[in-house]
Motif scaffolding. Structure first.
Motif, PDB file in Angstrom:
ATOM      1  N   UNK A  79       0.818  -1.210   0.000  1.00  0.00           N
ATOM      2  CA  UNK A  79       0.000   0.000   0.000  1.00  0.00           C
ATOM      3  C   UNK A  79       0.849   1.255   0.000  1.00  0.00           C
ATOM      4  N   UNK A  80       0.187   2.394   0.232  1.00  0.00           N
ATOM      5  CA  UNK A  80       0.864   3.686   0.179  1.00  0.00           C
ATOM      6  C   UNK A  80       1.372   4.155   1.536  1.00  0.00           C
ATOM      7  N   UNK A  81       0.994   3.451   2.600  1.00  0.00           N
ATOM      8  CA  UNK A  81       1.488   3.815   3.924  1.00  0.00           C
ATOM      9  C   UNK A  81       0.858   5.064   4.500  1.00  0.00           C
ATOM     10  N   UNK A  82      -0.294   5.475   3.991  1.00  0.00           N
ATOM     11  CA  UNK A  82      -0.975   6.656   4.496  1.00  0.00           C
ATOM     12  C   UNK A  82      -1.897   6.331   5.649  1.00  0.00           C
ATOM     13  N   UNK A  83      -2.771   7.264   5.955  1.00  0.00           N
ATOM     14  CA  UNK A  83      -3.697   7.102   7.076  1.00  0.00           C
ATOM     15  C   UNK A  83      -5.112   6.841   6.576  1.00  0.00           C
ATOM     16  N   UNK A  84      -5.964   6.444   7.505  1.00  0.00           N
ATOM     17  CA  UNK A  84      -7.365   6.261   7.151  1.00  0.00           C
ATOM     18  C   UNK A  84      -7.983   7.591   6.726  1.00  0.00           C
ATOM     19  N   UNK A  85      -7.514   8.693   7.321  1.00  0.00           N
ATOM     20  CA  UNK A  85      -8.012  10.015   6.934  1.00  0.00           C
ATOM     21  C   UNK A  85      -7.684  10.329   5.482  1.00  0.00           C
ATOM     22  N   UNK A  86      -6.543   9.840   5.009  1.00  0.00           N
ATOM     23  CA  UNK A  86      -6.188  10.045   3.599  1.00  0.00           C
ATOM     24  C   UNK A  86      -7.156   9.293   2.688  1.00  0.00           C
ATOM     25  N   UNK A  87      -7.440   8.043   3.046  1.00  0.00           N
ATOM     26  CA  UNK A  87      -8.387   7.269   2.244  1.00  0.00           C
ATOM     27  C   UNK A  87      -9.785   7.867   2.306  1.00  0.00           C
ATOM     28  N   UNK A  88     -10.129   8.455   3.443  1.00  0.00           N
ATOM     29  CA  UNK A  88     -11.434   9.120   3.561  1.00  0.00           C
ATOM     30  C   UNK A  88     -11.577  10.211   2.505  1.00  0.00           C
ATOM     31  N   UNK A  89     -10.487  10.918   2.218  1.00  0.00           N
ATOM     32  CA  UNK A  89     -10.519  11.971   1.195  1.00  0.00           C
ATOM     33  C   UNK A  89     -10.776  11.381  -0.186  1.00  0.00           C
ATOM     34  N   UNK A  90     -10.191  10.219  -0.452  1.00  0.00           N
ATOM     35  CA  UNK A  90     -10.422   9.534  -1.724  1.00  0.00           C
ATOM     36  C   UNK A  90     -11.886   9.143  -1.856  1.00  0.00           C
ATOM     37  N   UNK A  91     -12.426   8.557  -0.807  1.00  0.00           N
ATOM     38  CA  UNK A  91     -13.815   8.084  -0.841  1.00  0.00           C
ATOM     39  C   UNK A  91     -14.790   9.249  -0.984  1.00  0.00           C
ATOM     40  N   UNK A  92     -14.550  10.319  -0.245  1.00  0.00           N
ATOM     41  CA  UNK A  92     -15.451  11.472  -0.305  1.00  0.00           C
ATOM     42  C   UNK A  92     -15.422  12.119  -1.686  1.00  0.00           C
ATOM     43  N   UNK A  93     -14.232  12.262  -2.275  1.00  0.00           N
ATOM     44  CA  UNK A  93     -14.109  12.866  -3.597  1.00  0.00           C
ATOM     45  C   UNK A  93     -14.735  11.973  -4.669  1.00  0.00           C
ATOM     46  N   UNK A  94     -14.538  10.666  -4.537  1.00  0.00           N
ATOM     47  CA  UNK A  94     -15.120   9.739  -5.503  1.00  0.00           C
ATOM     48  C   UNK A  94     -16.647   9.764  -5.438  1.00  0.00           C
ATOM     49  N   UNK A  95     -17.188   9.858  -4.232  1.00  0.00           N
ATOM     50  CA  UNK A  95     -18.641   9.919  -4.085  1.00  0.00           C
ATOM     51  C   UNK A  95     -19.195  11.199  -4.705  1.00  0.00           C
ATOM     52  N   UNK A  96     -18.490  12.318  -4.510  1.00  0.00           N
ATOM     53  CA  UNK A  96     -18.943  13.582  -5.094  1.00  0.00           C
ATOM     54  C   UNK A  96     -18.914  13.538  -6.612  1.00  0.00           C
ATOM     55  N   UNK A  97     -18.033  12.717  -7.167  1.00  0.00           N
ATOM     56  CA  UNK A  97     -17.948  12.574  -8.628  1.00  0.00           C
ATOM     57  C   UNK A  97     -18.850  11.459  -9.149  1.00  0.00           C
ATOM     58  N   UNK A  98     -19.574  10.779  -8.252  1.00  0.00           N
ATOM     59  CA  UNK A  98     -20.412   9.623  -8.585  1.00  0.00           C
ATOM     60  C   UNK A  98     -19.593   8.548  -9.291  1.00  0.00           C
ATOM     61  N   UNK A  99     -18.360   8.346  -8.835  1.00  0.00           N
ATOM     62  CA  UNK A  99     -17.509   7.305  -9.399  1.00  0.00           C
ATOM     63  C   UNK A  99     -18.155   5.951  -9.118  1.00  0.00           C
ATOM     64  N   UNK A 100     -18.477   5.201 -10.144  1.00  0.00           N
ATOM     65  CA  UNK A 100     -19.178   3.932  -9.928  1.00  0.00           C
ATOM     66  C   UNK A 100     -18.219   2.808  -9.562  1.00  0.00           C
TER      67      UNK A 100
END
Length: 741
Positions: free
Chosen positions: A67-88
């Protein structure tokens, strides 16, 4: 106009922007619409391999697992941005499953490697699983079924919680590609068209080993937190889209965004969207805290970010009118997603009950682990507070609602050290930065010391320091900080409440100063104040917002008459103040004559920020007392208490998130205005629940626990600092940039 996201650092914002750009290139909504059938069947998007090659799905996974060695907060940003873009597709289900797998011990090493490599996954919590696990030699046999699960058809790995014979929860990593060996995955018609949903049936399915080390409560918190991030992103996009629409859509020859009803609706949506985002962020950051704190944060996020999602997105849809209800309009796809996400966490009552049970004895912590940051500064604060904790304030407060008004030896020491108002410049404060203010707050809390309050002077002193004369600063700053000098604010008038520029109190120049005549109203603490900050019109011929001057008035001056206003509560916290030929010397004018309006705006900005801090007061005393006793309404009390504490937690998180952004060097945002109206919503919510559940206690003015007194005191908070409607207008025009009439 962009609403707040869960990203608070520059790196997180860049990560979220990268996801947004990827989505725009590879999965615009028109392509998603064209692929609805394949999405529903669990077919992987054509871009999934490239997405995983960028490592977006594995930001939080350890480097040793790939993995990338980041935090759960970093992944939260990915999930939130993907949801705002309606990434399926399976991003949310995969990232959530891998975040739960990280909780395991070395038994999950192989699973983490597969997930980091791009394998898709889904996670099933114990409450959604009716699967029984039975020992079979060195292995296991699984039988039973699971509830409808998002991302199940696309999942190559299923992280499943099963129930052993002793009712212990045992976790397994199933290979969905082994379907046929007692495993059947069935497709269902899902509400959310941008992901698949299915059910799993197992019949004597063999599994060699279990996954150990997963704390089931922590896993449940992780699922709720990441689901909240997806919901917050969905809501945010709906609100942004709706506001953009009403800003330009015209009816009757005007943009509909200039109509007050729509402005206020948009402003309320903004406030609730910010609460959702803040609570989702808070649930993610709690991953490193105690399980009790994480459970409270997760339950709060479920209530404030997930369960509210369908209604908030529906309100955004309705702002489009009939066009928003058509199949062709994209807003309904976000509505569907918000609805499905809310359903995925189960009944709202479950989360309300959990939050309420926790809130009986627990408050959400706002502590920040700053490590060794500002260690020298912290050491100085520790020395001062250790010394102050040995002293007392010999003069107690005369207002039980404000223990910080007490003064004496302890407060004198704190004032000399600049810790009464540490944000002020030296010598009055220590010019504390945002992070230093966090340190000071932490050290006060560690000692359970009451922080000194400036009361109304908190809003006035900065104006004196910034715009007053050396003589004014010397005369007033010390006594205000030491608590020996009380102030009131003489702004509002019978015909000029929120519209202060309409004031008619006049000040005429005379030899050596001014004679003031007028009538002020709703003046808090005028009966106890030695001085007041007053606005009066000094040039009646100047434009409305000009010709106003800012005066400091000795409240013992001849010609001042104070008449208490008895409130519905029976108390008299407000007053009318009549001024008849009151002489104010030139030395008591702040700034130049005619600059009063600009100074008043600065004062009111500080006032609204201070009002947002009222969230520290306990709004649930009566319900908390009732929750400690059994009774037929006990469950309803718990759920009401949980809802109020979730709302309180969200406001705290909003303010804390703003503090951390300041620590990162970002400029101040609109949090104070948003927090003010969020407090309005909280006060109404708390009072409605309390009255509805305490029953006959509300027939009595005095009761144990108190019900009517805090209820009848509530209007002073709802009105103070500007009515809710004025605050919504400010949010609509200044933050959302909606057109004026």
């Amino acid at each position: 106009m962009t609403l707040s996201s869960v990203a608070i650092t520059t790196e997180q914002e860049q990560l979220a922007e990268a996801v947004t750009q990827f989505s725009a290139r590879h999965a615009p909504i028109d392509k998603t619409r064209a692929a609805l059938d394949s999405i529903a069947s669990g077919e992987l998007p054509t871009w999934w391999e490239e997405f995983t090659a960028h490592g977006f799905h594995a930001v939080h996974l350890p480097e040793e697992a790939g993995g990338q060695g980041g935090t759960l907060a970093d992944t939260a940003c990915v999930i939130e941005a993907a949801a705002a873009a309606l990434l399926p597709g399976p991003l949310l289900s995969t990232a959530t499953a891998s975040a739960v797998a990280v909780l395991a011990d070395s038994s999950a090493t192989a699973l983490l490697g597969e997930l980091a490599g791009g394998a898709t996954a889904a996670v099933v919590l114990p409450e959604d699983s009716a699967v029984r696990a039975a020992r079979d030699g060195a292995g296991w046999r699984l039988s039973g079924s699971i509830s409808s699960t998002l991302g199940l058809l696309a999942a190559q790995k299923i992280l499943l919680a099963a129930h052993a014979a002793d009712d212990a929860v045992v976790w397994f990593a199933l290979d969905a590609r082994s379907a046929g060996s007692g495993m059947v995955v069935e497709q269902q018609r899902g509400t959310d068209l941008s992901t698949d949903v299915g059910v799993l049936t197992l019949e004597n399915h063999p599994v060699d080993t279990a996954i150990s080390g997963i704390d089931t409560e922590r896993a449940r918190c992780v699922v709720a937190a990441l689901t909240a991030c997806a919901s917050a992103g969905t809501v945010r996009k709906g609100v942004e889209t709706a506001v953009d629409y009403i800003r330009t859509r015209e009816q009757f020859g005007k943009p509909v965004g200039s109509f007050q009803a729509l402005q206020h609706k948009a402003a309320v949506l903004l406030v609730n969207s910010e609460l959702a985002s803040a609570s989702a962020w808070d649930a993610v950051r709690a991953i490193d805290e105690s399980i009790e704190q994480h459970r409270l944060a997760a339950a709060s996020a479920a209530l404030m970010a997930v369960c509210t999602g369908p209604d908030l997105t529906l309100d955004a849809l309705l702002m489009f009118g009939a066009i928003g209800y058509t199949w062709e309009h994209d807003i309904h796809l976000f509505w569907r997603r918000a609805t499905s996400l809310a359903a995925s966490l189960g009944p709202v009552t479950r989360w309300g009950r959990e939050a309420g049970e926790l809130a009986r004895t627990l408050k959400r912590s706002t502590a920040i682990n700053l490590g060794d940051v500002e260690s020298e500064f912290r050491a100085k604060i520790v020395t001062v507070l250790d010394e102050a904790s040995k002293l007392e304030n010999e003069t107690p407060t005369d207002d039980l609602r404000a223990p910080g008004l007490a003064y004496g030896s302890q407060r004198d020491l704190l004032a000399d050290a600049g810790l009464v108002a540490p944000h002020l410049p030296a010598p009055w404060g220590v010019a504390a930065s945002a992070v230093q203010q966090v340190i000071i707050a932490e050290e006060f809390d560690k000692r359970a010391m009451v922080r000194p309050s400036l009361s109304i002077a908190e809003w006035i002193l900065p104006t004196i320091l910034n715009s007053g004369t050396d003589e004014q600063r010397e005369r007033f700053a010390g006594p205000i900080l030491r608590g020996t000098q009380r102030w009131c604010q003489l702004f509002s008038e019978p015909g000029a409440g929120s519209d202060l520029a309409s004031l008619v109190t006049r000040a005429h120049r005379v030899d050596g100063g001014w004679l003031v005549n007028g009538h002020k109203i709703w003046t808090s603490s005028a009966h106890a104040a030695q001085f007041g900050a007053m606005l009066a019109r000094t040039d009646p011929d100047a434009p409305k917002h000009r010709g106003i001057s800012y005066f400091l008035v000795d409240m013992t001056s001849p010609g001042i008459e104070i008449s208490p206003i008895k409130q519905a509560s029976g108390e008299s916290h407000f007053n009318e103040v009549f001024l008849t030929d009151v002489f104010v010397p030139d030395s008591m004018v702040v700034g130049e004559p005619g600059q009063g309006w600009d100074l008043a705006v600065a004062t009111m900005a500080v006032e609204r920020t201070a009002i947002g801090n009222y969230v520290t007061n306990d709004r649930s005393q009566a319900l908390r007392r009732m929750a400690d006793a059994d009774g037929p309404d006990h469950d309803s009390v718990l759920q009401a208490l949980g809802g109020i504490e979730a709302h309180t937690t969200a406001i705290k998180a909003m303010v804390l998130r703003e503090t951390l952004r300041l620590v990162q060097g970002q400029g101040p945002g609109p949090t104070s205005s948003i927090a003010k109206y969020a407090m309005v919503l909280l006060l109404r919510r708390a009072s409605t629940a309390t009255l509805g559940l305490t029953g006959r206690l509300a027939m009595l003015e005095v009761s144990d626990p108190p019900v009517i007194k805090p209820y009848f005191d509530m209007p002073s908070e709802l009105i103070g600092g500007g009515t809710a409607e004025i605050q919504l207008t400010i949010i609509a025009s200044m933050i959302l940039s909606l057109p004026r009439k």
